[in-house]
Design an enzyme around this catalytic site. Structure first.
Site, mmCIF file in Angstrom:
data_model
loop_
_atom_site.group_PDB
_atom_site.id
_atom_site.type_symbol
_atom_site.label_atom_id
_atom_site.label_comp_id
_atom_site.label_asym_id
_atom_site.label_seq_id
_atom_site.Cartn_x
_atom_site.Cartn_y
_atom_site.Cartn_z
ATOM 1 N N CYS A 50 4.660 -7.066 1.783
ATOM 2 C CA CYS A 50 5.814 -7.212 0.897
ATOM 3 C C CYS A 50 6.458 -8.566 1.186
ATOM 4 O O CYS A 50 6.737 -8.888 2.352
ATOM 5 C CB CYS A 50 6.812 -6.088 1.144
ATOM 6 S SG CYS A 50 8.374 -6.320 0.251
ATOM 7 N N ASP A 57 1.734 -3.282 2.327
ATOM 8 C CA ASP A 57 1.530 -2.569 1.068
ATOM 9 C C ASP A 57 0.052 -2.232 0.974
ATOM 10 O O ASP A 57 -0.800 -3.004 1.439
ATOM 11 C CB ASP A 57 1.933 -3.436 -0.126
ATOM 12 C CG ASP A 57 3.434 -3.613 -0.248
ATOM 13 O OD1 ASP A 57 4.165 -2.636 0.003
ATOM 14 O OD2 ASP A 57 3.869 -4.720 -0.604
#
Length: 152
Positions: A50, A57
């Protein structure tokens, strides 16, 4: 036999690139030029960071393409996709960057990407992109990734 003499990574021990910019995507001539067929790559454990929090992620990415003159060399694609592990970008940006990089390298007849991102903040984000309509008569199987259902 396909000419692989210009490849710099296949069959060699290479360092993992630390960013997509450092990764070297390579291509090989298609031995079936003039025949429309679909090549599928599935990366069920794709990771990136992120850009706001630095937290990881995760996504399940499916790339389908119809080659013209070139195929992507699979080891270089694996290393390229793994290079996103230290790369901070939004889901949409990662997905479109991968697709456009492959299109620029290969100039395929057609390409689509489906990126099925796992929930962050309780919301899964799926990102889809393709170059246009696929050539008529080509079998395009479903990408096979179910919509996120949580515990329901």
């Amino acid at each position: 036999m396909t000419d692989v003499s210009g490849l710099s990574q296949l069959g060699k021990n290479v360092e993992q690139p630390q960013s997509p910019e450092q990764a070297i995507l390579e291509k090989v001539p298609s031995g079936n030029q003039g025949t429309d067929f679909v090549v599928r790559f599935t990366a069920p454990e794709f990771t990136s960071l992120c850009p706001m929090t630095g937290q990881p992620d995760f996504a399940h990415i499916v790339i389908d393409y119809i080659p013209d003159a070139f195929l992507v060399e699979s080891k270089s694609l694996k290393l390229y996709l793994h290079s996103f592990r230290n790369h901070g970008a939004f889901h949409e940006d990662c997905t479109i960057e991968i697709a456009k990089t492959l299109v620029a390298l290969l100039q395929p007849k057609w390409l689509r990407i489906g990126a099925y991102w796992y929930p962050r903040g309780g919301i899964p984000i799926d990102v889809f992109w393709q170059t246009g309509e696929a050539p008529a008569g080509v079998w395009l199987p479903d990408q096979g990734v179910q919509p996120y259902r949580g515990r329901g």
